[in-house]
Motif scaffolding. Structure first.
Motif, PDB file in Angstrom:
ATOM      1  N   ALA A   9       0.753  -1.341   0.147  1.00  0.00           N
ATOM      2  CA  ALA A   9       0.002   0.053  -0.047  1.00  0.00           C
ATOM      3  C   ALA A   9       0.859   1.288   0.065  1.00  0.00           C
ATOM      4  O   ALA A   9       0.493   2.266  -0.597  1.00  0.00           O
ATOM      5  CB  ALA A   9      -1.100  -0.034   1.413  1.00  0.00           C
ATOM      6  N   ARG A  10       1.914   1.198   0.769  1.00  0.00           N
ATOM      7  CA  ARG A  10       3.011   2.425   0.742  1.00  0.00           C
ATOM      8  C   ARG A  10       3.616   2.473  -0.623  1.00  0.00           C
ATOM      9  O   ARG A  10       3.720   3.725  -1.129  1.00  0.00           O
ATOM     10  CB  ARG A  10       4.024   2.240   1.708  1.00  0.00           C
ATOM     11  CG  ARG A  10       3.410   2.302   3.346  1.00  0.00           C
ATOM     12  CD  ARG A  10       3.016   3.519   3.787  1.00  0.00           C
ATOM     13  NE  ARG A  10       3.533   4.767   3.236  1.00  0.00           N
ATOM     14  CZ  ARG A  10       3.035   5.950   3.414  1.00  0.00           C
ATOM     15  NH1 ARG A  10       1.918   6.041   3.913  1.00  0.00           N
ATOM     16  NH2 ARG A  10       3.699   7.063   2.985  1.00  0.00           N
ATOM     17  N   LEU A  11       3.740   1.437  -1.145  1.00  0.00           N
ATOM     18  CA  LEU A  11       4.429   1.462  -2.614  1.00  0.00           C
ATOM     19  C   LEU A  11       3.467   2.164  -3.695  1.00  0.00           C
ATOM     20  O   LEU A  11       3.843   3.237  -4.327  1.00  0.00           O
ATOM     21  CB  LEU A  11       5.112   0.230  -3.127  1.00  0.00           C
ATOM     22  CG  LEU A  11       5.541   0.131  -4.528  1.00  0.00           C
ATOM     23  CD1 LEU A  11       6.639   0.715  -4.561  1.00  0.00           C
ATOM     24  CD2 LEU A  11       5.728  -1.340  -5.090  1.00  0.00           C
ATOM     25  N   VAL A  12       2.059   1.706  -3.530  1.00  0.00           N
ATOM     26  CA  VAL A  12       1.184   2.141  -4.452  1.00  0.00           C
ATOM     27  C   VAL A  12       1.102   3.894  -4.095  1.00  0.00           C
ATOM     28  O   VAL A  12       1.011   4.641  -4.906  1.00  0.00           O
ATOM     29  CB  VAL A  12      -0.098   1.882  -4.192  1.00  0.00           C
ATOM     30  CG1 VAL A  12      -1.189   2.381  -5.060  1.00  0.00           C
ATOM     31  CG2 VAL A  12      -0.099   0.155  -4.408  1.00  0.00           C
ATOM     32  N   TRP A  13       1.114   4.158  -2.818  1.00  0.00           N
ATOM     33  CA  TRP A  13       0.813   5.697  -2.598  1.00  0.00           C
ATOM     34  C   TRP A  13       2.196   6.479  -3.088  1.00  0.00           C
ATOM     35  O   TRP A  13       2.061   7.631  -3.528  1.00  0.00           O
ATOM     36  CB  TRP A  13       0.624   5.832  -1.182  1.00  0.00           C
ATOM     37  CG  TRP A  13       0.686   7.320  -0.803  1.00  0.00           C
ATOM     38  CD1 TRP A  13       1.524   8.096  -0.053  1.00  0.00           C
ATOM     39  CD2 TRP A  13      -0.355   8.320  -1.338  1.00  0.00           C
ATOM     40  NE1 TRP A  13       1.497   9.453  -0.089  1.00  0.00           N
ATOM     41  CE2 TRP A  13       0.159   9.558  -0.746  1.00  0.00           C
ATOM     42  CE3 TRP A  13      -1.417   8.502  -1.860  1.00  0.00           C
ATOM     43  CZ2 TRP A  13      -0.372  10.801  -1.046  1.00  0.00           C
ATOM     44  CZ3 TRP A  13      -2.026   9.462  -2.407  1.00  0.00           C
ATOM     45  CH2 TRP A  13      -1.575  10.730  -1.743  1.00  0.00           C
ATOM     46  N   GLU A  14       3.324   5.769  -2.744  1.00  0.00           N
ATOM     47  CA  GLU A  14       4.362   6.729  -3.172  1.00  0.00           C
ATOM     48  C   GLU A  14       4.544   7.039  -4.764  1.00  0.00           C
ATOM     49  O   GLU A  14       5.070   7.881  -5.179  1.00  0.00           O
ATOM     50  CB  GLU A  14       5.666   5.889  -2.735  1.00  0.00           C
ATOM     51  CG  GLU A  14       6.039   5.977  -1.142  1.00  0.00           C
ATOM     52  CD  GLU A  14       6.663   7.514  -0.732  1.00  0.00           C
ATOM     53  OE1 GLU A  14       7.366   7.866  -1.386  1.00  0.00           O
ATOM     54  OE2 GLU A  14       6.294   7.905   0.401  1.00  0.00           O
ATOM     55  N   THR A  15       3.943   5.768  -5.320  1.00  0.00           N
ATOM     56  CA  THR A  15       4.182   5.937  -6.938  1.00  0.00           C
ATOM     57  C   THR A  15       3.122   6.925  -7.434  1.00  0.00           C
ATOM     58  O   THR A  15       3.290   7.942  -8.282  1.00  0.00           O
ATOM     59  CB  THR A  15       3.722   4.636  -7.641  1.00  0.00           C
ATOM     60  OG1 THR A  15       4.393   3.651  -7.017  1.00  0.00           O
ATOM     61  CG2 THR A  15       3.576   4.686  -8.956  1.00  0.00           C
ATOM     62  N   VAL A  16       1.886   7.162  -6.719  1.00  0.00           N
ATOM     63  CA  VAL A  16       0.843   8.244  -7.007  1.00  0.00           C
ATOM     64  C   VAL A  16       1.400   9.580  -6.493  1.00  0.00           C
ATOM     65  O   VAL A  16       1.461  10.361  -7.579  1.00  0.00           O
ATOM     66  CB  VAL A  16      -0.341   7.804  -6.155  1.00  0.00           C
ATOM     67  CG1 VAL A  16      -1.309   9.186  -6.143  1.00  0.00           C
ATOM     68  CG2 VAL A  16      -1.189   6.666  -6.372  1.00  0.00           C
ATOM     69  N   LEU A  17       1.887   9.520  -5.469  1.00  0.00           N
ATOM     70  CA  LEU A  17       2.618  11.107  -5.128  1.00  0.00           C
ATOM     71  C   LEU A  17       3.872  11.323  -6.223  1.00  0.00           C
ATOM     72  O   LEU A  17       3.847  12.285  -6.553  1.00  0.00           O
ATOM     73  CB  LEU A  17       3.346  10.719  -3.639  1.00  0.00           C
ATOM     74  CG  LEU A  17       4.085  12.155  -3.162  1.00  0.00           C
ATOM     75  CD1 LEU A  17       3.228  13.088  -3.103  1.00  0.00           C
ATOM     76  CD2 LEU A  17       4.565  11.685  -1.901  1.00  0.00           C
ATOM     77  N   ALA A  18       4.486  10.280  -6.605  1.00  0.00           N
ATOM     78  CA  ALA A  18       5.774  10.713  -7.417  1.00  0.00           C
ATOM     79  C   ALA A  18       4.986  11.183  -8.820  1.00  0.00           C
ATOM     80  O   ALA A  18       5.360  12.011  -9.707  1.00  0.00           O
ATOM     81  CB  ALA A  18       6.445   9.423  -7.901  1.00  0.00           C
ATOM     82  N   ALA A  19       3.720  10.471  -9.182  1.00  0.00           N
ATOM     83  CA  ALA A  19       3.226  10.967 -10.454  1.00  0.00           C
ATOM     84  C   ALA A  19       2.581  12.448 -10.194  1.00  0.00           C
ATOM     85  O   ALA A  19       2.721  13.419 -11.172  1.00  0.00           O
ATOM     86  CB  ALA A  19       1.898  10.014 -10.764  1.00  0.00           C
ATOM     87  N   THR A  20       2.182  12.684  -9.243  1.00  0.00           N
ATOM     88  CA  THR A  20       1.603  14.251  -8.801  1.00  0.00           C
ATOM     89  C   THR A  20       2.665  15.128  -8.889  1.00  0.00           C
ATOM     90  O   THR A  20       2.576  16.109  -9.476  1.00  0.00           O
ATOM     91  CB  THR A  20       0.807  14.098  -7.632  1.00  0.00           C
ATOM     92  OG1 THR A  20       1.692  14.009  -6.543  1.00  0.00           O
ATOM     93  CG2 THR A  20      -0.417  13.320  -7.656  1.00  0.00           C
ATOM     94  N   CYS A  21       4.008  14.834  -8.482  1.00  0.00           N
ATOM     95  CA  CYS A  21       5.154  15.570  -8.388  1.00  0.00           C
ATOM     96  C   CYS A  21       5.615  15.948  -9.777  1.00  0.00           C
ATOM     97  O   CYS A  21       6.238  16.918 -10.226  1.00  0.00           O
ATOM     98  CB  CYS A  21       6.356  14.984  -7.626  1.00  0.00           C
ATOM     99  SG  CYS A  21       5.981  14.744  -6.074  1.00  0.00           S
ATOM    100  N   SER A  22       5.317  15.038 -10.665  1.00  0.00           N
ATOM    101  CA  SER A  22       5.569  15.030 -12.299  1.00  0.00           C
ATOM    102  C   SER A  22       4.397  15.742 -13.108  1.00  0.00           C
ATOM    103  O   SER A  22       4.436  15.826 -14.461  1.00  0.00           O
ATOM    104  CB  SER A  22       5.981  13.831 -12.797  1.00  0.00           C
ATOM    105  OG  SER A  22       7.097  13.199 -12.225  1.00  0.00           O
ATOM    106  N   GLY A  23       3.393  16.289 -12.194  1.00  0.00           N
ATOM    107  CA  GLY A  23       2.140  17.085 -12.973  1.00  0.00           C
ATOM    108  C   GLY A  23       0.734  16.249 -13.260  1.00  0.00           C
ATOM    109  O   GLY A  23       0.113  16.821 -13.695  1.00  0.00           O
ATOM    110  N   ALA A  24       0.993  14.864 -12.603  1.00  0.00           N
ATOM    111  CA  ALA A  24      -0.443  14.378 -12.682  1.00  0.00           C
ATOM    112  C   ALA A  24      -1.291  14.752 -11.679  1.00  0.00           C
ATOM    113  O   ALA A  24      -0.932  15.411 -10.687  1.00  0.00           O
ATOM    114  CB  ALA A  24      -0.101  13.016 -12.468  1.00  0.00           C
ATOM    115  N   CYS A  25      -2.763  14.580 -12.029  1.00  0.00           N
ATOM    116  CA  CYS A  25      -3.880  15.126 -11.130  1.00  0.00           C
ATOM    117  C   CYS A  25      -4.294  13.776 -10.749  1.00  0.00           C
ATOM    118  O   CYS A  25      -4.932  13.022 -11.505  1.00  0.00           O
ATOM    119  CB  CYS A  25      -4.880  15.997 -11.744  1.00  0.00           C
ATOM    120  SG  CYS A  25      -6.379  16.186 -10.621  1.00  0.00           S
TER     121      CYS A  25
END
Length: 364
Positions: A9-25
């Motif tokens: 679950a932490r891996l999924v969240w960190e991946t989502v967070l990385a995407a938002t840091c790269s401009g994702a919504c």
């Protein structure tokens, strides 16, 4: 690769967070109602906000389907009726480590069919499994069955004759493997765990199969498929090749030792600091800011476990947690670890969550 040490679950969240840091919504608690199509091409989707009931249209050059065991259900909405996945169910047993005090992971074999299993110590838990059986139901309905639990307990008793663990001592969890399998009649254990990428229709790309250890490789492969017709995908592919993206918690502005010193200086107990660093990595430094607002948040939620009150506020403020269950099971492992130690979160957690929700409203 010791993938069993990964908190998925932490891996999924960190991946989502990385995407938002790269401009994702990124949107939480949002459900896909239907695809938007025009002239045979998928051009977006109609979404529903599950919290407010509001619907919205999202237009896109390409829709990428990475819904795991739900992939066939999703693509059936555009008449892609051919089944692409074979689902198998895997069950693990989770028990208190005090009942099976392992110091390292152990491989054992089922006395029924010689299937290899593992018993893995993690924190105050031991995880045993997994099983593998065919699954034909709805993906969201997968549950451990009595025979799954008995199968794993038999293997445990066979390998550890002095083991006294019973079904009453364990928590059983079920998950699904979305295997891309176009073979006929091959046993599930012999089907490849690799991923497969295909266009279901113009504008809809699916990433099928795969496993945790291949997730970044599969993502890069999908970008390579998209890059000829999508400038943003080309940019990301080039960036990934020249400078592989690290997850946010792995990017340190100062040394881990310095972060630990600051957390200890904020009055957090040593074992709690170690827990924060293991769980949040470099982002643990944000807890210093939180404790400057309210020093009492350094207290433990369920002593003697190392989770502190500030984590509930952190999950709402920085990790899109909406319900207490999001925090307990999808951002941390607190619910499971408390259960293994016989701790009742109950009213304490309810009061903390309600108070932090009120503070979150004021913060926003």
């Amino acid at each position: 690769c010791r993938e069993y040490l990964t908190h998925d679950a932490r891996l999924v969240w960190e991946t989502v967070l990385a995407a938002t840091c790269s401009g994702a919504c990124a949107l939480n608690y949002v459900r896909l109602l239907e695809f938007l199509t025009s002239r045979g091409r998928v051009r977006g989707a109609i979404l529903c906000d599950e919290l407010t009931g509001r619907t919205m249209e999202v237009r896109a050059s390409v829709v990428v389907n990475t819904t795991g065991p739900w992939s066939d259900t999703l693509t059936s909405r555009i008449n892609a009726s051919k089944r692409r996945l074979r689902l198998t169910k895997g069950v693990h047993l989770i028990m208190p480590r005090r009942l099976l005090p392992l110091s390292q992971a152990v491989v054992l074999f089922s006395p029924r069919d010689s299937r290899p299993l593992v018993a893995i110590p993690v924190e105050n838990l031991v995880i045993v499994g997994p099983t593998e059986t065919e699954y034909e139901g709805q993906p969201g309905g997968a549950q451990p069955e009595r025979e799954d639990i008995e199968y794993l307990l038999e293997a445990l008793w066979s390998f550890f004759p002095d083991c006294t663990v019973t079904a009453q001592d364990v928590v059983a969890r079920a998950g699904l493997r979305p295997l891309y399998d176009q073979s006929k009649g091959k046993p599930a254990g012999e089907v490849s765990r690799s991923y497969h990428i295909e266009w279901h229709r113009a504008g809809l790309l699916s990433v099928l199969g795969g496993k945790l250890t291949l997730h970044r490789q599969a993502a890069e492969a999908a970008l390579n498929v998209l890059s000829p017709g999508l400038a943003r995908a080309r940019d990301l592919t080039r960036a990934s090749a020249s400078d592989p993206l690290q997850l946010p918690g792995a990017v340190w502005a100062c040394s881990p030792e310095s972060v630990m010193e600051k957390l200890l200086g904020a009055g957090i107990a040593q074992d709690c600091v170690e827990h924060l660093l293991r769980t949040y990595g470099s982002r643990a430094l944000l807890f210093v800011r939180l404790l400057a607002e309210e020093p009492l948040w350094r207290e433990r939620i369920a002593p003697p476990l190392p989770h502190i009150r500030a984590e509930a506020i952190f999950s709402q403020r920085y990790e899109m947690a909406v319900y207490a269950q999001d925090f307990l099971e999808r951002r941390t492992d607190l619910a499971l670890r408390a259960k293994m130690d016989g701790l009742d979160l109950g009213l304490e957690l309810d009061n903390l969550w309600a108070a932090s929700k009120g503070m979150m409203a004021a913060y926003v």
